[in-house]
Design an enzyme around this catalytic site. Sequence first.
Site, mmCIF file in Angstrom:
data_model
loop_
_atom_site.group_PDB
_atom_site.id
_atom_site.type_symbol
_atom_site.label_atom_id
_atom_site.label_comp_id
_atom_site.label_asym_id
_atom_site.label_seq_id
_atom_site.Cartn_x
_atom_site.Cartn_y
_atom_site.Cartn_z
ATOM 1 N N LYS A 87 0.855 -1.192 0.000
ATOM 2 C CA LYS A 87 0.000 0.000 0.000
ATOM 3 C C LYS A 87 0.891 1.242 0.000
ATOM 4 O O LYS A 87 1.771 1.398 0.868
ATOM 5 C CB LYS A 87 -0.873 -0.050 1.259
ATOM 6 N N ILE A 88 0.664 2.104 -0.980
ATOM 7 C CA ILE A 88 1.524 3.286 -1.178
ATOM 8 C C ILE A 88 0.633 4.538 -1.198
ATOM 9 O O ILE A 88 -0.391 4.554 -1.893
ATOM 10 C CB ILE A 88 2.254 3.197 -2.547
#
Length: 225
Positions: A87-88
Amino acid sequence: MKFFVDTANLKEIQEAQDLGVLDGVTTNPSLMAKEGITGEDKVRAHYKAICDTVDDNVSAEVISTNFDEMVREGLSLAKIDDKIVVKIPMIKDGVKAIKYLSSQGIRVNCTLVFSAGQALLAAKAGASYVSPFMGRLDDISTDGVALIQQIVHIYQNFSFETEVLAASIRHTMHLIQCAEVGADVVTCPTKVILALLNHPLTDKGLAQFLSDHKKAQEASAQTVA
Ligand code: G3P
């Protein structure tokens, strides 16, 4: 439509998994902190435990905010298990990190998305999932479901493969609205999925069925006697 639970609580994840309709889990640093999970070894062990509980799709968020560190963290998180989705956050270096990690075959969930433009950038960079936070938009009197609908429409226009993962889902109406506008995935607390079960006419109807059955059984027992 996929159902993810948005929690790092293993008991809650197991409860959703046991229902048989769970497709994945999303976490974030706040949810990990809520469970008291800190320190690299404990964080990795916790993600592994989540991966061992569900079939696929475990979003694990990076803490860094610059390209080199996000890539290092993302590669390291991806090594925990094939089920990990990195997750960015939707920031400039994040877009570059999404491009790099997805080019390496790592699935990425782009988080903290609040506009169609941000969702377009995430898809262009190759994110597997984009996470618009509908509840937090509703919190500031902005129409969260309208954004989900807009992103679904834009992705359809260009056949982007990025899936729309509606996040910050607070209640069943949010979830149903997402289903109506064609969100690929919703992520929410387990209690929101369980709340889909509720209808007073179901409870009333079941009570009536069971009572009629009991009465018929008693009547037939008396006839035999
Ligand atoms: O997946 C994002 C989600 O954790 C945010 O939810 O309820 O904190 O806005 P909420």
